[in-house]
Design an enzyme around this catalytic site. Structure first.
Site, short mmCIF file in Angstrom:
data_model
loop_
_atom_site.label_atom_id
_atom_site.label_comp_id
_atom_site.label_asym_id
_atom_site.label_seq_id
_atom_site.Cartn_x
_atom_site.Cartn_y
_atom_site.Cartn_z
N HIS A 309 0.85 -1.19 0.00
CA HIS A 309 0.00 0.00 0.00
C HIS A 309 0.88 1.23 0.00
O HIS A 309 1.94 1.23 0.63
CB HIS A 309 -0.92 0.00 1.24
N ASP A 367 -7.97 -5.50 0.35
CA ASP A 367 -8.56 -6.36 -0.66
C ASP A 367 -7.99 -7.77 -0.71
O ASP A 367 -8.39 -8.57 -1.55
CB ASP A 367 -8.46 -5.67 -2.03
N1 ACO Z 1 4.01 -7.55 -4.92
C1 ACO Z 1 5.34 -7.55 -5.13
N2 ACO Z 1 6.15 -6.50 -4.96
C2 ACO Z 1 5.56 -5.35 -4.57
C3 ACO Z 1 4.18 -5.26 -4.32
C4 ACO Z 1 3.40 -6.42 -4.51
N3 ACO Z 1 2.08 -6.40 -4.30
N4 ACO Z 1 3.87 -4.00 -3.96
C5 ACO Z 1 5.03 -3.31 -3.96
N5 ACO Z 1 6.05 -4.14 -4.32
C6 ACO Z 1 7.49 -3.80 -4.37
C7 ACO Z 1 7.84 -3.03 -5.64
O1 ACO Z 1 8.24 -3.90 -6.67
C8 ACO Z 1 8.95 -2.15 -5.15
O2 ACO Z 1 10.12 -2.95 -5.05
P1 ACO Z 1 11.57 -2.32 -5.37
O3 ACO Z 1 11.82 -1.30 -4.31
O4 ACO Z 1 12.50 -3.48 -5.33
O5 ACO Z 1 11.47 -1.70 -6.74
C9 ACO Z 1 8.56 -1.77 -3.73
O6 ACO Z 1 7.74 -2.89 -3.29
C10 ACO Z 1 7.75 -0.49 -3.64
O7 ACO Z 1 6.63 -0.60 -4.51
P2 ACO Z 1 5.95 0.59 -5.29
O8 ACO Z 1 5.22 0.06 -6.46
O9 ACO Z 1 6.97 1.68 -5.51
O10 ACO Z 1 4.93 1.11 -4.17
P3 ACO Z 1 3.70 2.07 -4.43
O11 ACO Z 1 3.43 2.75 -3.13
O12 ACO Z 1 3.92 2.93 -5.62
O13 ACO Z 1 2.51 1.07 -4.80
C11 ACO Z 1 0.66 -0.39 -4.64
C12 ACO Z 1 1.49 0.70 -3.93
C13 ACO Z 1 0.23 0.11 -6.02
C14 ACO Z 1 -0.61 -0.65 -3.83
C15 ACO Z 1 1.51 -1.68 -4.76
O14 ACO Z 1 1.88 -2.13 -3.48
C16 ACO Z 1 0.78 -2.79 -5.53
O15 ACO Z 1 0.82 -2.79 -6.77
N6 ACO Z 1 0.11 -3.74 -4.81
C17 ACO Z 1 -0.66 -4.77 -5.47
C18 ACO Z 1 -2.00 -4.24 -5.94
C19 ACO Z 1 -2.95 -4.01 -4.79
O16 ACO Z 1 -3.16 -4.86 -3.94
N7 ACO Z 1 -3.59 -2.82 -4.81
C20 ACO Z 1 -4.61 -2.45 -3.84
C21 ACO Z 1 -4.15 -1.32 -2.97
S1 ACO Z 1 -5.34 -0.98 -1.74
C22 ACO Z 1 -6.53 -0.17 -2.57
O17 ACO Z 1 -6.36 0.59 -3.48
C23 ACO Z 1 -7.86 -0.46 -2.15
#
Ligand code: ACO
Length: 432
Positions: A309, A367
């Site tokens: 998140h 979720d």
């Molecule tokens: N699975 C694997 N790796 C992940 C995940 C994940 N779900 N989420 C983040 N990471 C990793 C990224 O690859 C990144 O790694 P790095 O530093 O080696 O490059 C690091 O964690 C940071 O991730 P970002 O994408 O920069 O984090 P951001 O805050 O931009 O994204 C997000 C947040 C979009 C929610 C992300 O965690 C994600 O895509 N999660 C999966 C989708 C999801 O469950 N979304 C629902 C969110 S809650 C809602 O909206 C109701």
């Protein structure tokens, strides 16, 4: 909002300084007012993804992502989840205070008197193919509402704004249920104003005209809880979209429709649908290590859906509540030995002990479990994000109202870091 701290930024090349004030919120980090930077130094700030930018002032919802705290108008979400109802929470989000008995009755009455949608609007669904994604249908029908309810579209009239808020919260379940019935080819079930909000929603989804439909109290209770937990989440992508669209002075239905579109994406509200697809793809506990290896492989675009998140770097408090509810609901519905829940629990346990997720502070979000409850309630996978949209409508409406009522509101218009070509002259096609 008080200003306590002052910061000085000095341009190393020219020696000129700007004094920036830190604005103090009632909760959370101070926020630096960057407005003087452009005037004094001729520079803008650069913050892709708004990782560090507060785009507005708001009194509605507060999140402490490190402590896993979520407050609606100051009230912890776990207290509201235990003691309140979705309509009471909607009132709280919109009006800022919990209602007394008379206020709640009046609000419920008003909402339940606005549940029908115009018959012409209902005919829109016939224009969609039966397998059109319901989010596409819901977004399109909401966008069209301005054409039907134009008697109360003066955004500068507080009563018109209130009528819009009530209409939107009242009609979104009807709009969602119509999309579902259309996908099944079943007759549309009209709203029943004698039922409470969530019971009416389930009735419109699952009743058919040819037989009695029995509403399961545990299903109504579980869905109401999910609606409370999804009702608002401060400046998330879809709420920010509603604010940005609404800041142009467009009609509020168009702004909410934009919010639905933003919610649809798998990085946001679409994650609940994606989690179920992921669990089904993994299939069995034995396949978890192989799947997690793909998630950790930077060449592979697979993510562990329902994990991570932007704001929570600790447990999402909503996920904790849903996780506990999942067991209770499934047991009461007689689906206690749910293989998807067992798989999700194992996946969560393995991920929470894996350094990849631990070091990045990736925890289950709201979720990760919500889809399992939705499926147990009989809601199909492509309707999950629509259920989220029904809940978030309360938050969208509250934020839109707060923004429009603010006399200092400005059109949302970000700047950019331009990296395209410098100015050049048009070349005739023969010479290219
Ligand atoms: N699975 C694997 N790796 C992940 C995940 C994940 N779900 N989420 C983040 N990471 C990793 C990224 O690859 C990144 O790694 P790095 O530093 O080696 O490059 C690091 O964690 C940071 O991730 P970002 O994408 O920069 O984090 P951001 O805050 O931009 O994204 C997000 C947040 C979009 C929610 C992300 O965690 C994600 O895509 N999660 C999966 C989708 C999801 O469950 N979304 C629902 C969110 S809650 C809602 O909206 C109701």
């Amino acid at each position: 909002m008080t200003t306590t701290k002052k910061f000085q930024i000095t341009n190393a090349a020219t020696g000129t300084s700007s004094e920036l004030e830190a604005l103090s919120p009632t909760l959370g980090s101070d926020v630096l007012n960057l407005a003087p930077l452009q005037k004094d130094q001729g520079v803008f700030t650069y913050d892709p993804g708004f990782m560090n930018t507060a785009a507005c002032e708001s009194k509605i919802t507060y999140i402490d992502g490190d402590k896993g705290v979520l407050l609606y108008r100051g009230y912890p979400v776990d207290q509201l989840a235990e003691k309140s109802s979705f309509l009471e929470v909607s009132y709280l989000l919109i009006y800022g205070e919990l209602p007394d008995k008379i206020q709640l009755d009046a609000f419920q009455n008003s909402i339940m008197r606005h549940t029908m949608i115009n018959e012409s609007l209902l005919r829109f669904y016939n224009g969609f193919h039966y397998d059109a994604h319901p989010m596409a249908q819901v977004s399109a029908v909401i966008a069209s509402m301005a054409a039907f309810y134009h008697d109360s579209l003066d955004i500068h009239n507080p009563r018109h704004r209130e009528i819009f808020a009530h209409r939107m919260i009242a009609k979104i379940p009807t709009i969602a249920a119509a999309a579902y019935k259309h996908s099944l080819g079943q007759p549309f079930i009209y709203p029943r104003n004698d039922l409470p909000y969530t019971a009416n929603l389930l009735n419109m989804f699952f009743a058919v005209p040819c037989e009695e439909f029995h509403l399961e109290p545990v299903a109504v209770q579980a869905l109401d809880l999910l609606l409370i937990l999804h009702a608002d989440h401060e400046q998330n992508a879809s709420t920010s979209t509603v604010r940005l669209a609404g800041s142009t002075g467009t009609n509020p239905y168009a702004a909410i429709s934009a919010g639905v579109a933003a919610l649809w994406g798998p990085a946001h509200g679409g994650a609940n649908e994606a989690v179920l697809a992921m669990l089904e793809e993994i299939g069995t506990v034995d396949n978890i290590p192989k799947f997690l290896a793909r998630v950790k492989d930077k060449q592979d675009n697979t993510r562990l859906m329902g994990f991570g998140h932007r704001v929570y770097k600790n447990f999402d408090p909503r996920a904790k509540i849903i996780r506990e509810t999942c067991h209770k609901v499934l047991t009461k519905l007689g689906r206690g030995d749910n293989p998807l829940l067992e798989l999700a629990l194992k996946l969560e346990e393995i991920a929470l002990h894996d350094d990849y997720f631990v070091s990045r502070k990736l925890y289950p979000n709201v979720d990760f479990y919500s889809g399992i409850i939705y499926s147990a309630l009989g809601i199909p996978r492509n309707m999950f994000t629509v259920m989220f949209a029904i809940a978030r409508t309360a938050g969208w409406v509250a934020h839109w109202q707060e923004m429009i009522a603010d006399p200092t509101m400005k059109i949302g218009r970000p700047r950019q870091l331009y990296t395209g070509p410098v100015q050049r002259d048009y070349a005739d096609i023969a010479s290219r």
